[in-house]
Scaffold this motif. Sequence first.
Motif, short mmCIF file in Angstrom:
data_model
loop_
_atom_site.label_atom_id
_atom_site.label_comp_id
_atom_site.label_asym_id
_atom_site.label_seq_id
_atom_site.Cartn_x
_atom_site.Cartn_y
_atom_site.Cartn_z
N GLU A 24 2.65 8.39 20.35
CA GLU A 24 2.20 7.07 21.19
C GLU A 24 2.49 6.28 19.69
N LEU A 25 2.02 6.34 18.69
CA LEU A 25 1.72 5.41 17.16
C LEU A 25 2.99 5.24 16.81
N VAL A 26 4.35 6.34 17.05
CA VAL A 26 5.42 6.61 16.90
C VAL A 26 6.20 5.16 16.66
N GLY A 27 6.72 4.44 16.01
CA GLY A 27 7.80 3.35 15.66
C GLY A 27 7.07 2.05 15.68
N LYS A 28 5.64 2.60 15.63
CA LYS A 28 4.93 1.17 15.56
C LYS A 28 4.62 0.49 14.17
N VAL A 29 4.20 -0.29 13.50
CA VAL A 29 3.81 -1.20 12.54
C VAL A 29 2.62 -1.15 12.35
N ALA A 30 2.29 -0.85 10.80
CA ALA A 30 0.74 -0.79 10.33
C ALA A 30 1.46 -2.09 9.15
N VAL A 31 0.60 -2.77 8.83
CA VAL A 31 -0.10 -3.56 7.31
C VAL A 31 -1.49 -2.57 6.58
N VAL A 32 -1.05 -1.94 5.79
CA VAL A 32 -2.54 -1.90 4.63
C VAL A 32 -2.03 -2.49 3.63
N THR A 33 -3.44 -3.30 3.28
CA THR A 33 -3.74 -3.77 1.60
C THR A 33 -4.12 -2.66 0.59
N GLY A 34 -4.62 -3.42 -0.66
CA GLY A 34 -4.44 -2.34 -1.29
C GLY A 34 -3.81 -1.39 -1.34
N ALA A 35 -2.62 -1.42 -0.74
CA ALA A 35 -1.70 -0.10 -0.82
C ALA A 35 -0.81 0.97 -2.56
N GLY A 36 -1.70 -0.02 -3.05
CA GLY A 36 -0.97 0.04 -4.52
C GLY A 36 -0.71 1.19 -5.41
N ARG A 37 -2.41 1.48 -5.00
CA ARG A 37 -2.61 2.96 -5.78
C ARG A 37 -3.89 3.39 -4.52
N GLY A 38 -4.27 5.16 -4.85
CA GLY A 38 -5.70 5.21 -4.32
C GLY A 38 -5.73 5.35 -3.07
#
Length: 272
Positions: A24-38
């Motif tokens: 059910e999550l396919v096609g949804k959109v998430a914002v993730v902060t601190g995503a440049g590493r780790g």
Amino acid sequence: MTAPNDQANPTRADDSPIAASYPELVGKVAVVTGAGRGMGAVFATELARRGINVVAGDLTGAPEVAEQVNRQITDGGRVVGHRADVTDPAGHDGLLRAGLDEFGRVDFWVNNAGIFPQAEFTEIPPEQLTSTYQVNVNGVVYGAQTAARHMREHGGGAIVNMASVAGVRVRATRAAYNSSKAAVRHLTSCMAVELGSDNIRVNAIAPGFVDTEMTRWVREDPAALDRALSTVPLHRVGAPIEVFGALYFLLSDSARYITGAVIPVDGGSQHI
């Protein structure tokens, strides 16, 4: 892939794939902060692998992570890298706009950005307190505010904050970090209570000793590793993919009646 109980190294992290699937999550959109590493880069990668589009935000590294993920994953979600300073509310507004411009929607918000300073309590400089709370606490508030304002106008959504086992366990030289993560735990409860009527679920994840750059120095010191693992009932290091497993669940419909929870991913260490 070697199992965690491999006799050659029974304390290693189990980084085998997570088998759970939430179509059910396919096609949804998430914002993730601190995503440049780790951990944030792992979150962006694994979400995209499962068909979720991602806006990866960070001060540095996010465009590179997006490029790498999009090159590796051609049959899944797409990642857009966007520079963002989480200590500035405008940075979060920019992440929201990027999601709407690129994908036309934002369903999930993951407040992952954080810093890990250390200092003896009497030697904590004012700038360390300021920067720690600005990133680890204010950044969570600003991100959740941006997400909630959008979600309440679009039928709801899910927010996940990154807390830590440090929010309930005390370790010397980590007063600023520990107290900031304790604040995230309580903020999660406050958000869940206030935003529930808008159909916005707010939960947190509290990782323990996980195999990341931040813990490399422990893994490279046998004595320090033994001390660390003596406080982990499962007696091994956690893997970022195991933290992702909790995140993936919290975003899914399987968690649709869960809000205000703080899920420990710590091998049981909070109990010792």
